[in-house]
Design an enzyme around this catalytic site. Structure first.
Site, PDB file in Angstrom:
ATOM      1  N   THR A 102       0.863  -1.172   0.000  1.00 25.13           N
ATOM      2  CA  THR A 102       0.000   0.000   0.000  1.00 25.13           C
ATOM      3  C   THR A 102       0.901   1.224   0.000  1.00 25.13           C
ATOM      4  OG1 THR A 102      -1.754  -1.153   1.175  1.00 25.13           O
ATOM      5  CG2 THR A 102      -1.813   1.256   1.214  1.00 25.13           C
ATOM      6  N   LYS A 177      -7.355   1.293  -2.860  1.00 26.95           N
ATOM      7  CA  LYS A 177      -6.952   0.847  -1.518  1.00 26.95           C
ATOM      8  C   LYS A 177      -7.186   1.942  -0.484  1.00 26.95           C
ATOM      9  CE  LYS A 177      -5.241  -1.794   1.694  1.00 26.95           C
ATOM     10  NZ  LYS A 177      -3.880  -2.359   1.690  1.00 26.95           N
ATOM     11  N   LYS A 245       0.384   4.697   8.481  1.00 29.11           N
ATOM     12  CA  LYS A 245       0.966   5.107   7.197  1.00 29.11           C
ATOM     13  C   LYS A 245      -0.111   5.211   6.126  1.00 29.11           C
ATOM     14  CE  LYS A 245       2.297   1.926   4.614  1.00 29.11           C
ATOM     15  NZ  LYS A 245       1.753   1.057   3.530  1.00 29.11           N
TER      16      LYS A 245
END
Length: 293
Positions: A102, A177, A245
């Site tokens: 990701t 995502k 993150k």
């Protein structure tokens, strides 16, 4: 060319919580796999299964037909793909590059363009499903790239997941995502607040889950992570530090689009507090600890 087990050597970089299971599933399916990780010991179980070890990213890149990466942070992705001694500098023309980390949509686009200039085909293909999905090969895979490239690598992706969709051009996988992580963020707050409410009300949490998990409140997070909360199991299926993150990437992308996401901002602030208290290497279900004080 559609890739198959006879004409494909897969290079796999990253053997973390999810990567180790994904590489294992490729080996079990009959694909030839070459591995590289920063810590070789993490790859030892894969080597015992038949994977070939390669000491350097450059060495792996030079030999493989397909290269899959799933590492920690965008800075790691950038170094592995675009840095000196990296994949694009050393892979052959015609190599398929699949980053399943990701990461940021803009970095995915940069990698795509750099790869294209060298005759390589790059896709961003982040995943959802955690350690369970990686182990059971039931991951959701969100792909950005060209249709023909997607068609070529789909047989490889089918070994790793079930719900595999080409979302659009380079970067579209990462944007999708982010949608996934935004939905999960608010859901994790709801899961943890529901479980602490059940505890304070004196209810049997197992019985509560049987009721609400099968109703309108049912979700992957509720049905898979709430049982871990009940068992005081905060081992990572997905690290808090990596979720922070991801939420940071989503917040930055939303800001660039002029979009307000107060739910996401709240959730990140709660996880930031947990990380500051030393919980960053726990699983995301450890958000429950914030409430159970």
């Amino acid at each position: 060319m559609i890739l198959n087990k006879e004409n494909t050597l897969i290079g796999f970089i990253g053997a973390g919580v999810m990567g180790k299971s994904m590489a294992a599933n490729l080996l079990k399916s009959g694909f030839q796999v070459m591995v590289n990780t920063r810590t070789k010991a993490k790859a030892d179980p894969l080597i015992e299964m038949g994977a070939r070890w390669e000491d350097t990213v450059a060495g792996l890149a030079a030999q493989c037909t397909v290269i899959i990466t799933i590492v920690g942070y965008p800075r790691d992705v950038e170094e592995i793909y675009l840095g000196q001694g990296g994949i694009i500098e050393n892979a052959k023309a015609g190599t398929y590059l699949i980053d399943m980390t990701t990461s940021t949509p803009t970095l995915a686009q940069r990698i795509y363009e750099a790869a294209k200039s060298k005759g390589m085909m790059a896709m961003d293909a982040p995943v959802s499903g955690g350690d369970i999905g990686a182990r059971d090969a039931t991951l959701t895979i969100m792909v950005g790239g060209e249709q023909g490239d997607f068609d070529a690598v789909e047989p490889v992706l089918r070994v790793l997941g079930k719900n595999i969709i080409l979302q659009g051009k380079a970067g579209a996988g990462q944007h999708t995502k982010m949608c996934n992580q935004i939905a999960i963020a608010a859901n994790m707050v709801g899961v943890c607040e529901a479980m602490i409410y059940a505890k304070k009300a004196g209810l049997d949490p197992h019985s509560v889950l049987k009721s609400i998990g099968a109703g309108a409140a049912g979700s992957w997070s509720l049905n898979n992570l709430a049982p871990r909360i009940i068992d005081n199991n905060y081992e990572p299926g997905f690290y808090i530090k990596h979720f922070i993150k991801d939420m940071g990437i989503a917040l930055e992308a939303a800001k660039e689009m002029g979009l307000s996401t107060p739910g996401l901002e709240l959730t990140k602030s709660l996880y930031d507090q947990l990380a500051a208290e030393g919980e960053e290497n726990c699983g995301t279900q450890a958000l429950y600890k914030y409430y159970d004080r």
